[in-house]
Design a protein around this motif. Structure first.
Motif, PDB file in Angstrom:
ATOM      1  N   THR A  69       0.837  -1.205   0.000  1.00 56.12           N
ATOM      2  CA  THR A  69       0.000   0.000   0.000  1.00 56.12           C
ATOM      3  C   THR A  69       0.873   1.257   0.000  1.00 56.12           C
ATOM      4  O   THR A  69       0.591   2.222  -0.718  1.00 56.12           O
ATOM      5  CB  THR A  69      -0.928  -0.019   1.234  1.00 56.12           C
ATOM      6  N   VAL A  70       1.938   1.221   0.785  1.00 52.53           N
ATOM      7  CA  VAL A  70       2.832   2.380   0.847  1.00 52.53           C
ATOM      8  C   VAL A  70       3.444   2.637  -0.537  1.00 52.53           C
ATOM      9  O   VAL A  70       3.520   3.777  -1.000  1.00 52.53           O
ATOM     10  CB  VAL A  70       3.927   2.175   1.925  1.00 52.53           C
ATOM     11  N   LEU A  71       3.834   1.556  -1.232  1.00 54.85           N
ATOM     12  CA  LEU A  71       4.405   1.730  -2.581  1.00 54.85           C
ATOM     13  C   LEU A  71       3.393   2.372  -3.524  1.00 54.85           C
ATOM     14  O   LEU A  71       3.735   3.248  -4.318  1.00 54.85           O
ATOM     15  CB  LEU A  71       4.862   0.380  -3.142  1.00 54.85           C
ATOM     16  N   CYS A  72       2.127   1.940  -3.446  1.00 54.51           N
ATOM     17  CA  CYS A  72       1.101   2.554  -4.311  1.00 54.51           C
ATOM     18  C   CYS A  72       0.971   4.035  -4.000  1.00 54.51           C
ATOM     19  O   CYS A  72       0.858   4.868  -4.903  1.00 54.51           O
ATOM     20  CB  CYS A  72      -0.265   1.888  -4.083  1.00 54.51           C
ATOM     21  N   ARG A  73       1.013   4.346  -2.711  1.00 55.06           N
ATOM     22  CA  ARG A  73       0.851   5.756  -2.321  1.00 55.06           C
ATOM     23  C   ARG A  73       2.016   6.604  -2.823  1.00 55.06           C
ATOM     24  O   ARG A  73       1.850   7.797  -3.053  1.00 55.06           O
ATOM     25  CB  ARG A  73       0.701   5.861  -0.797  1.00 55.06           C
ATOM     26  N   THR A  74       3.185   6.007  -2.999  1.00 54.65           N
ATOM     27  CA  THR A  74       4.304   6.791  -3.546  1.00 54.65           C
ATOM     28  C   THR A  74       4.027   7.189  -4.994  1.00 54.65           C
ATOM     29  O   THR A  74       4.718   8.044  -5.554  1.00 54.65           O
ATOM     30  CB  THR A  74       5.655   6.033  -3.493  1.00 54.65           C
ATOM     31  N   ARG A  75       3.044   6.540  -5.634  1.00 56.82           N
ATOM     32  CA  ARG A  75       2.637   6.909  -6.996  1.00 56.82           C
ATOM     33  C   ARG A  75       1.375   7.756  -6.973  1.00 56.82           C
ATOM     34  O   ARG A  75       0.749   7.968  -8.017  1.00 56.82           O
ATOM     35  CB  ARG A  75       2.356   5.662  -7.850  1.00 56.82           C
TER      36      ARG A  75
END
Ligand SMILES: Cc1ncc(COP(=O)(O)O)c(C=O)c1O
Length: 372
Positions: free
Chosen positions: A125-131
């Motif tokens: 989820t954190v990786l998605c939020r970085t996008r």
């Protein structure tokens, strides 16, 4: 908090809460003046690393002045051979999370929709939020992935679905039947990440849908050397998928990961079936012990097919209190606040003595001291 560089920083990054890792041992030793600290917070291997891997690393030390093979041919070759694939179907990187980051970088942008579960690995989820993408988070059902409810969320804009099996932090699995029904509802244009970081602890289960037994071209399997192989500090993970997908991941991956020593350690660890067997046996007997103790304490817990167990307490406050009191006694466990399960703790299976110390301390904290 805004700063004079705010104009540089996209709003979604300004508000992004980074992934919160388990507390490191050295920090707790320093903070509490303790000599011995036991970490049961990050699902690491309590046996350490495979001795064969350590020997290979010793031998490879003389090569660290050289860059690693950017294509990691040896490691990928061995993985390909083991799973009867071509090396073009295999990618390796800095942990399975490194590869997850490549998937997100390569395939997600703009208005793409992503589906995951509320109560699964937060790193994704954190990786998605970085996008700048906020995934749709589908609630778990009885601490398990609710694949039907996830399939209900698919729209024409859905790009990617993240599944974690066994699931971290609940330790539960979805079954072959459930996976088959789910995949029948997922259009081929939707990419499915099947995160099997805890695969080795679950592979004995006949109803476990080992993703390598399937040939879905829109699935990328992720596995890791960090858990059952005891190489978390080396940061080596691997992924399998259709070469049409994998070749794009190479474009966004940093060229020289994993490092020389990680690649060597991974190759040697794959050959150490004895160490893997010991790890899995220790984990299963440790889980049985923990279940017994938790039952005696009357604590709700979830039966796990991984190397950790989720324990539910009465409230977020009690979790914080217990976490704190265990820290003071030199035991690091994991409160699941960031996983939207604020009334739960996750405890990694340790060595028998570590498990006993943990259960004794937990009993003391719960019986002697009530939450304020
Ligand atoms: C489900 C899951 N996926 C991925 C990871 C990341 O593992 P790695 O060390 O391979 O990056 C973890 C680590 O805790 C995990 O629990």
């Amino acid at each position: 908090m805004t700063s004079r560089f705010s104009a540089l920083v996209p709003d979604f990054l300004e508000t992004l809460v980074p992934y919160q890792a388990g507390k490191p041992i050295a920090e707790v030793q320093r903070e509490y003046g303790l000599e011995r600290v036991i970490k049961l917070a990050s699902n690491e291997n309590p046996l350490g690393a495979s001795p064969l891997a350590l020997a290979a690393v010793q031998e490879a030390l003389s090569q660290v002045s050289r860059y690693p093979d950017a294509a990691a041919r040896d490691l990928r070759g061995i993985l390909a051979q083991r799973y009867r694939l071509s090396t073009e179907n295999v990618i390796v990187g800095n942990g399975s999370e490194g590869i997850m980051a490549c998937i997100v970088r390569a395939f997600l942008h703009g208005a793409d929709e992503v589906i995951t579960a509320r109560g699964t690995f937060m790193g994704f989820t954190v990786l998605c939020r970085t996008r700048g993408i906020e995934p749709i988070m589908v609630a778990l059902k009885d601490y398990r992935f609710d694949l039907e409810a996830m399939a209900d969320q698919i729209t024409p804009r859905t790009k990617l679905i993240y599944l974690c099996n066994p699931n971290n932090p609940t330790g539960t699995i979805f079954t072959r039947d459930e996976f088959d029904r789910f995949m029948a509802r997922v259009p081929e244009r939707v990419l499915v990440i099947l995160d099997e970081a805890y695969y080795e602890f679950a592979s004995h289960r006949l109803d476990f849908p080992d993703s390598m037994d399937y040939r879905h071209d829109n699935v990328i399997t992720l596995r890791t050397f960090s858990k059952a192989y005891g190489l978390a500090g080396f940061r080596v993970g691997y992924g399998f998928g259709h070469d049409h997908l994998i070749r794009h991941l190479w474009k966004v991956k940093l060229p020289f990961e994993p490092a020389v020593l990680g690649q060597r350690a991974g190759i040697a660890a794959l050959g150490d079936s004895e160490f893997l067997k010991r790890t899995v046996e220790l984990t299963h007997s440790g889980l049985d012990y923990l279940y017994g103790e938790l039952e005696r304490m009357g604590l709700f817990h979830v039966r796990s097919v991984a190397n950790f167990v989720l324990v539910r307490l009465s409230s977020r406050e009690e979790v914080q209190h217990v976490f704190q009191k265990l820290l003071e006694r030199g035991l690091i466990v994991r409160p699941l606040t960031q996983y939207s399960m604020a009334d739960c703790l996750r405890i990694t299976v340790g060595l028998p003595e570590e498990n006993e110390l943990c259960m004794r301390a937990l009993r003391q904290v719960l019986t002697n001291e009530k939450a304020p």
